[in-house]
Design an enzyme around this catalytic site. Sequence first.
Site, PDB file in Angstrom:
ATOM      1  N   HIS A  26     -58.731  -0.026-100.430  1.00 16.06           N
ATOM      2  CA  HIS A  26     -58.855   1.310-101.136  1.00 16.06           C
ATOM      3  C   HIS A  26     -60.563   1.230-100.860  1.00 16.06           C
ATOM      4  O   HIS A  26     -61.513   0.751-101.878  1.00 16.06           O
ATOM      5  CB  HIS A  26     -58.926   1.000-102.742  1.00 16.06           C
ATOM      6  CG  HIS A  26     -57.429   1.020-102.814  1.00 16.06           C
ATOM      7  ND1 HIS A  26     -56.538  -0.456-102.406  1.00 16.06           N
ATOM      8  CD2 HIS A  26     -56.430   1.811-103.540  1.00 16.06           C
ATOM      9  CE1 HIS A  26     -55.250   0.028-102.938  1.00 16.06           C
ATOM     10  NE2 HIS A  26     -55.095   1.109-103.396  1.00 16.06           N
ATOM     11  N   SER A  93     -68.350  -1.801-100.672  1.00 20.63           N
ATOM     12  CA  SER A  93     -67.555  -2.836 -99.961  1.00 20.63           C
ATOM     13  C   SER A  93     -67.695  -2.662 -98.439  1.00 20.63           C
ATOM     14  O   SER A  93     -68.018  -3.778 -97.556  1.00 20.63           O
ATOM     15  CB  SER A  93     -66.315  -3.111-100.399  1.00 20.63           C
ATOM     16  OG  SER A  93     -66.490  -3.340-101.812  1.00 20.63           O
ATOM     17  N   GLU A 111     -58.509   4.958 -97.171  1.00 23.65           N
ATOM     18  CA  GLU A 111     -58.853   5.865 -98.126  1.00 23.65           C
ATOM     19  C   GLU A 111     -57.745   6.950 -98.472  1.00 23.65           C
ATOM     20  O   GLU A 111     -58.080   7.787 -97.357  1.00 23.65           O
ATOM     21  CB  GLU A 111     -60.127   6.068 -98.273  1.00 23.65           C
ATOM     22  CG  GLU A 111     -60.460   6.921 -99.507  1.00 23.65           C
ATOM     23  CD  GLU A 111     -60.108   6.506-100.731  1.00 23.65           C
ATOM     24  OE1 GLU A 111     -59.563   6.957-101.512  1.00 23.65           O
ATOM     25  OE2 GLU A 111     -60.584   5.116-101.199  1.00 23.65           O
ATOM     26  N   ASP A 157     -58.871  -3.205-103.793  1.00 25.83           N
ATOM     27  CA  ASP A 157     -59.789  -2.784-104.906  1.00 25.83           C
ATOM     28  C   ASP A 157     -59.210  -1.570-105.279  1.00 25.83           C
ATOM     29  O   ASP A 157     -59.971  -0.410-105.325  1.00 25.83           O
ATOM     30  CB  ASP A 157     -61.275  -2.791-104.384  1.00 25.83           C
ATOM     31  CG  ASP A 157     -62.256  -2.387-105.195  1.00 25.83           C
ATOM     32  OD1 ASP A 157     -61.834  -2.666-106.423  1.00 25.83           O
ATOM     33  OD2 ASP A 157     -63.248  -2.315-104.900  1.00 25.83           O
TER      34      ASP A 157
END
Length: 274
Positions: A26, A93, A111, A157
């Site tokens: 993510h 990240s 994503e 995440d």
Amino acid sequence: MKHALLLQLVRALQKKEKGFLYLDTHAGRGRYDLERAATGDTLARKPEWPEGIGRLSAAEDAPPALRDYLALVREYDESRGNLDEGLRFYPGSPRLAKQLVRPQDRLALCEKHPEECEALRMEFGAESGVSVHDMDGYTALRAMLPPPERRALILIDPPFEAQDEFAQIAKGLAEGLRRFPSGVFAVWYPLTERARVEEFFMLVRQLRPPPALACELEIAGPQSALKMKGCGLLVLNPPWQFDREALPVLAYLAEKLAQAPGAHGRVEWVVGEK
């Protein structure tokens, strides 16, 4: 907290010369404009970052791992043209990981939200060693594991927009561990209701997984009215002595980021080492 510990995981995997896959399920947009965050999409709003990274800008007494993280954040901010004393451009990240990876390491960034994915593509362009995928992160655990490198750090995440997010994570971990049991899996989660976290840990234990370490930071005690009192990072197959390395980071952040009495950091073996 998440990013400081993530960088420790990356550096731990780099103690071996052989390359590895960094899979971000993510990934978000890769970077964030903190000045824009103060305005929102239409109306001005109180930004969150001054109570987080904003409190750490001059943390010269921080543990080495945290100073390493802060140096990378400042390096990225300056590389995007901000020479002011205050922070403006913050790396997500994927960008923090990219700042550390070697030529033999590889990044796969997933994503599913179209606008965020497009921003992620713009952030990384055609940078070598990076692939951006318009894909649900839990699907990626099936599609991209095991990696050819036979080594991987997988960050899960999610935005926790779904009521059953913890159940989805547990299902994703089951698939990821089935396909690649030796991978290092890191799961971020919010600390809102302790009961939900304990239920998640129970789901993880039912998987009969490898060793699993929970690193948690709370910025307020249970009596605080804050809804989200902190966050945690659950690490499966943590590198050797990662628990000892994480503890001083958590303790320092608890002191600096506290918003109410009772702030603390802790590590707990959800599944112990055999």
